[in-house]
Design an enzyme around this catalytic site. Structure first.
Site, PDB file in Angstrom:
ATOM      1  N   LYS A  37     -88.290  77.008  18.074  1.00 16.90           N
ATOM      2  CA  LYS A  37     -87.879  77.572  16.788  1.00 16.90           C
ATOM      3  C   LYS A  37     -88.939  77.244  15.740  1.00 16.90           C
ATOM      4  O   LYS A  37     -89.297  76.073  15.552  1.00 16.90           O
ATOM      5  CB  LYS A  37     -86.535  76.970  16.392  1.00 16.90           C
TER       6      LYS A  37
HETATM    7  C1  E4P Z   1     -79.606  79.282  12.819  1.00 18.73           C
HETATM    8  O1  E4P Z   1     -80.296  79.162  13.797  1.00 18.73           O
HETATM    9  C2  E4P Z   1     -79.246  78.190  11.915  1.00 18.73           C
HETATM   10  O2  E4P Z   1     -79.153  77.012  12.673  1.00 18.73           O
HETATM   11  C3  E4P Z   1     -77.920  78.337  11.228  1.00 18.73           C
HETATM   12  O3  E4P Z   1     -77.277  79.543  11.554  1.00 18.73           O
HETATM   13  C4  E4P Z   1     -77.922  77.981   9.782  1.00 18.73           C
HETATM   14  O4  E4P Z   1     -76.647  78.196   9.248  1.00 18.73           O
HETATM   15  P1  E4P Z   1     -76.159  77.573   7.872  1.00 18.73           P
HETATM   16  O5  E4P Z   1     -76.588  78.465   6.755  1.00 18.73           O
HETATM   17  O6  E4P Z   1     -74.663  77.547   7.996  1.00 18.73           O
HETATM   18  O7  E4P Z   1     -76.763  76.203   7.771  1.00 18.73           O
END
Ligand code: E4P
Length: 217
Positions: free
Chosen positions: A83
């Site tokens: 990522k």
């Molecule tokens: C995606 O890969 C992220 O980990 C995640 O969806 C972030 O979500 P949030 O806005 O609830 O922190």
């Protein structure tokens, strides 16, 4: 539509995986911090549990650092998806990983142009954060729609991984506009099964069945 679980909670992931609802997992530094676990250890356990891609995020801000961290993370398991942040440095790392056939998830996407850049750099997944856009009164689902149209216009194979899911309507709307994947907290996936008329209908059926005095087994 693929379902990824946005969590590092092994029990929650395993429970949904047993039902057949887990096509992959996403984590981020905040999720890892919340788990209180060692990053590589918990990610290794998730990778062993789930067949699909497991996103593990780099923390370096420069391309060389991202490449080094990504390669280190890839040693954990074959289903690690690296990522990377949607920055020019992250895009450069994405292009290099893409040439090497390494799976990537470009994260923190908030605009269609950012998604276009990620596709051009060969990202396996682009993660538009719909909940965080909704939080600032912008339309997260409209962003998914725009990206869908752009990717389809040019045949980009990058998968749209709708992230920052906050409620069941987000998932339904993502399905309607053609997101390839959603990544959701486990409780939101569970809530998809709920409907008061299902509960009421089942209670009625059970009440009437009792009157028959019969058993099936
Ligand atoms: C995606 O890969 C992220 O980990 C995640 O969806 C972030 O979500 P949030 O806005 O609830 O922190």
């Amino acid at each position: 539509m693929k379902f990824f679980v946005d969590s590092a909670d092994l029990d929650q992931i395993a429970a949904l995986n047993d039902i057949g609802l887990v096509d992959g997992v996403t984590t981020n530094p905040s999720i890892i911090a919340k788990s209180g676990r060692d990053f590589k250890e918990v990610v290794a356990e998730i990778c062993a549990l789930v067949e699909g891609p497991v996103s593990a995020e780099v923390i370096a801000m420069d391309t060389d650092g991202m490449l080094a961290e990504g390669r280190e993370l890839r040693k954990i398991a074959d289903n690690i998806c690296v990522k990377l942040p949607l920055t020019m440095e992250g895009l450069k790392a994405c292009k290099i990983f893409s040439r090497e056939g390494i799976s990537t998830n470009v994260t923190l996407c908030f605009s269609a142009n950012q998604a276009l850049l990620a596709a051009k750099c060969g990202a396996s997944f682009i993660s538009p954060f719909i909940g965080r856009l909704d939080d600032i009164t912008q339309d997260g689902i409209e962003l998914i729609e725009d990206i869908r149209m752009i990717y389809d216009n040019y045949g980009y194979e990058t998968e749209i991984l709708a992230a920052s899911i906050r409620n069941v309507n987000h998932i339904k709307d993502c399905a309607l506009v053609g997101a390839d994947v959603i990544t959701s907290p486990p409780d939101v996936i569970r809530k998809m099964a709920n409907h008061p008329l299902t509960d009421a209908g089942l209670a009625g059926f059970m009440k009437d069945w009792k009157k028959t005095g019969q058993t099936i087994l």
